[in-house]
Scaffold this active site. Structure first.
Site, PDB file in Angstrom:
ATOM      1  N   ARG A  64       0.828  -1.206   0.000  1.00  0.00           N
ATOM      2  CA  ARG A  64       0.000   0.000   0.000  1.00  0.00           C
ATOM      3  C   ARG A  64       0.866   1.262   0.000  1.00  0.00           C
ATOM      4  O   ARG A  64       0.546   2.252  -0.662  1.00  0.00           O
ATOM      5  CB  ARG A  64      -0.939  -0.021   1.211  1.00  0.00           C
ATOM      6  CG  ARG A  64      -1.951   1.102   1.187  1.00  0.00           C
ATOM      7  CD  ARG A  64      -3.236   0.712   1.878  1.00  0.00           C
ATOM      8  NE  ARG A  64      -4.222   1.768   1.738  1.00  0.00           N
ATOM      9  CZ  ARG A  64      -4.549   2.607   2.717  1.00  0.00           C
ATOM     10  NH1 ARG A  64      -3.977   2.490   3.911  1.00  0.00           N
ATOM     11  NH2 ARG A  64      -5.440   3.542   2.504  1.00  0.00           N
ATOM     12  N   HIS A  68       0.586   4.130  -2.900  1.00  0.00           N
ATOM     13  CA  HIS A  68       0.298   5.546  -2.584  1.00  0.00           C
ATOM     14  C   HIS A  68       1.459   6.441  -3.004  1.00  0.00           C
ATOM     15  O   HIS A  68       1.244   7.563  -3.441  1.00  0.00           O
ATOM     16  CB  HIS A  68      -0.013   5.717  -1.095  1.00  0.00           C
ATOM     17  CG  HIS A  68      -1.422   5.357  -0.754  1.00  0.00           C
ATOM     18  ND1 HIS A  68      -2.191   6.055   0.143  1.00  0.00           N
ATOM     19  CD2 HIS A  68      -2.217   4.361  -1.209  1.00  0.00           C
ATOM     20  CE1 HIS A  68      -3.398   5.503   0.233  1.00  0.00           C
ATOM     21  NE2 HIS A  68      -3.434   4.473  -0.575  1.00  0.00           N
ATOM     22  N   ASN A  93      -4.457   8.631   3.136  1.00  0.00           N
ATOM     23  CA  ASN A  93      -3.273   7.958   3.687  1.00  0.00           C
ATOM     24  C   ASN A  93      -3.651   7.142   4.905  1.00  0.00           C
ATOM     25  O   ASN A  93      -2.863   6.363   5.400  1.00  0.00           O
ATOM     26  CB  ASN A  93      -2.224   8.979   4.124  1.00  0.00           C
ATOM     27  CG  ASN A  93      -2.534   9.517   5.506  1.00  0.00           C
ATOM     28  OD1 ASN A  93      -3.053   8.827   6.370  1.00  0.00           O
ATOM     29  ND2 ASN A  93      -2.226  10.746   5.729  1.00  0.00           N
ATOM     30  N   HIS A 193      -5.231  -6.457  -3.017  1.00  0.00           N
ATOM     31  CA  HIS A 193      -6.187  -6.628  -1.918  1.00  0.00           C
ATOM     32  C   HIS A 193      -6.370  -8.095  -1.552  1.00  0.00           C
ATOM     33  O   HIS A 193      -7.276  -8.443  -0.803  1.00  0.00           O
ATOM     34  CB  HIS A 193      -7.525  -5.951  -2.268  1.00  0.00           C
ATOM     35  CG  HIS A 193      -7.457  -4.452  -2.280  1.00  0.00           C
ATOM     36  ND1 HIS A 193      -8.508  -3.650  -2.663  1.00  0.00           N
ATOM     37  CD2 HIS A 193      -6.441  -3.596  -1.942  1.00  0.00           C
ATOM     38  CE1 HIS A 193      -8.156  -2.369  -2.566  1.00  0.00           C
ATOM     39  NE2 HIS A 193      -6.909  -2.312  -2.136  1.00  0.00           N
TER      40      HIS A 193
END
Ligand code: HEM
Ligand SMILES: *[C@@H]1O[C@H](CO)[C@@H](O)[C@H](O)[C@H]1NC(C)=O
Ligand SMILES: *[C@@H]1O[C@H](CO)[C@@H](O)[C@H](O)[C@H]1NC(C)=O
Ligand SMILES: *[C@@H]1O[C@H](CO)[C@@H](O)[C@H](O)[C@H]1NC(C)=O
Ligand SMILES: *[C@@H]1O[C@H](CO)[C@@H](O)[C@H](O)[C@H]1NC(C)=O
Ligand SMILES: *[C@@H]1O[C@H](CO)[C@@H](O)[C@H](O)[C@H]1NC(C)=O
Ligand SMILES: CC(=O)N[C@H]1CO[C@H](CO)[C@@H](O)[C@@H]1O
Length: 325
Positions: A64, A68, A93, A193
């Protein structure tokens, strides 16, 4: 006519890839022989492996973090910068973690070869290592390096660039397309995911008041609705964890696609890609075949090349949390 069409297509293609022309400057093994005899990739790998042995959540955490970072101003480690109003303070975030392991790898490398290895590359290398630890050697890929660190980090950029949890398939595809990634990359990368968690706050409306109906989202398996209701009581303020892959949450595998085809997607966007005509055939083939590991690895390499700084752009930060003076 055909020739004109072909030329137009070629031009379109060139225009489409032009923003990532600095991609060519990334290369596999950029740090070979550049760190006083220390193998940079091995040094990062041993730190990630040691963390993984006590904490498997390092796999979702790094995935992740890398996503990001790459989606906001490119893979330039801008997400690591501390300060008021930086990316890491922006709402999406929320719960991004992993800053400490990047610091740990950075200080190990700075002690061997100061000012050589970028924070952006450490994120990319560490994420590749975590994926392999979580999924096995079939997920391995040669990680490209040579990224430089950015010196700007703005929360407003994070809000603008990160896709929303309730995006439709076409909105998600558009957000990825804006980063030079394809519709199939969108489906492949959402496969991340397969590990990790979300929180009740992202799911409550699907359980109790979907689209103002006062009922659960009909697209969610009713047994899963019941299960999640017990984890996330309606009027509770507790923001408990929910596994994003209700099948095999601890391993990197294609179980995520099987789950969403069984109406067990957790975020609305997860469920959307299973049913939308734009993405459902890709989801089906990833769920049933054995192509996911190789295809996922390829998509990770492409994500890692989004809007990178190379050559003499940007800088090599001394500390991943602050821009060099
Ligand atoms: C349309 C695209 C995407 C959306 C809307 C999205 C949204 C989200 C949301 C809302 C969460 C839960 C955050 C929380 O509850 O605190 C999450 C978690 C996560 N996302 Fe995504 N995501 C997307 C794509 C990706 C991609 C491309 C990757 C990596 C390649 C990724 C990796 C992860 C991981 C591993 C977690 C779990 C984090 C943890 O357990 O700490 N996501 N995502
Ligand atoms: C090698 O180590 C020395 C002593 O720590 C350091 O001064 C030098 O900058 C290092 N060389 C490189 C290429 O990092
Ligand atoms: C949500 O509700 C609106 C208005 O009631 C309706 O037009 C829309 O199609 C619904 N959306 C979904 C995804 O059910
Ligand atoms: C939660 O609050 C809503 C609105 O205040 C109320 O209608 C509902 O009955 C409550 N649910 C529970 C389980 O207490
Ligand atoms: C995908 O969805 C479309 C539109 O709903 C449907 O016509 C098609 O049969 C689906 N394809 C697969 C492979 O499920
Ligand atoms: C940030 O980096 C760019 C080049 O990448 C440079 O032009 C600019 O002056 C730098 N800004 C600061 C505050 O260091
Ligand atoms: C690490 C960090 O700065 N996290 C921030 C993420 O965004 C939330 C909400 O805006 C902040 O409260 C956190 O501090």
């Amino acid at each position: 006519m055909a020739l004109v069409a072909a030329a137009a297509l070629a031009l379109l293609f060139l225009l489409a890839v032009a923003p990532s022309s600095s991609r060519g400057a990334l290369q596999v093994g950029f740090y070979n022989g550049k760190c006083n005899g220390t193998d940079v990739e091995s040094a990062v790998k041993s730190i990630v492996a040691s963390r993984f042995s006590s904490d498997r959540t390092i796999v979702p955490v790094l995935l992740r973090l890398h996503f990001h970072d790459c989606f906001v101003k490119g893979c330039d480690a801008s997400i690591l910068l501390d300060g008021t109003g930086t990316e890491k303070t922006a709402a999406p975030n929320l719960s991004v973690r992993g800053y400490d392991i990047i610091d740990q790898a950075k200080s190990a490398l700075e002690s061997k070869c100061p000012g050589v290895v970028s924070c952006a590359d450490i994120i990319a290398i560490a994420t590749r290592d975590a994926v392999v630890l979580g999924g096995g050697s079939q997920y391995s890929y040669s990680v490209q390096t040579g990224r430089r660190d950015g010196n700007v980090s703005l929360a407003s950029e994070a809000l603008k660039n990160l896709p929303g949890d309730s995006f439709s398939a076409s909105q998600a595809i558009a957000a990825f397309k804006a980063k030079g990634l394809s519709a199939s990359d969108t489906v492949l990368l959402l496969g991340a995911h397969t590990v990790g968690v979300t929180h009740c706050s992202f799911v409550r409306s699907r359980l109790y008041n979907y689209n103002g109906s006062g009922k659960a989202d009909p697209a969610m398996d009713p047994a899963l609705v019941l299960k999640l209701k017990s984890t996330c009581p309606q009027n509770s303020t507790a923001n408990n964890f929910i596994l994003l892959d209700q099948g095999t949450a601890l391993t990197v595998d294609n179980s995520y696609y099987k789950q969403i085809l069984a109406n067990k997607g957790i975020l609305k966007v997860d469920q959307n890609i299973a049913v939308d005509g734009l993405t459902n055939s890709t989801v089906k083939s990833l769920a049933s075949g054995s192509s996911f590991p190789t295809l996922f690895a390829g998509a990770m390499v492409r994500m890692g090349a989004v809007q990178v700084l190379t050559g003499n752009q940007g800088q090599i930060r001394k500390s991943c949390r602050v821009v060099n003076k």
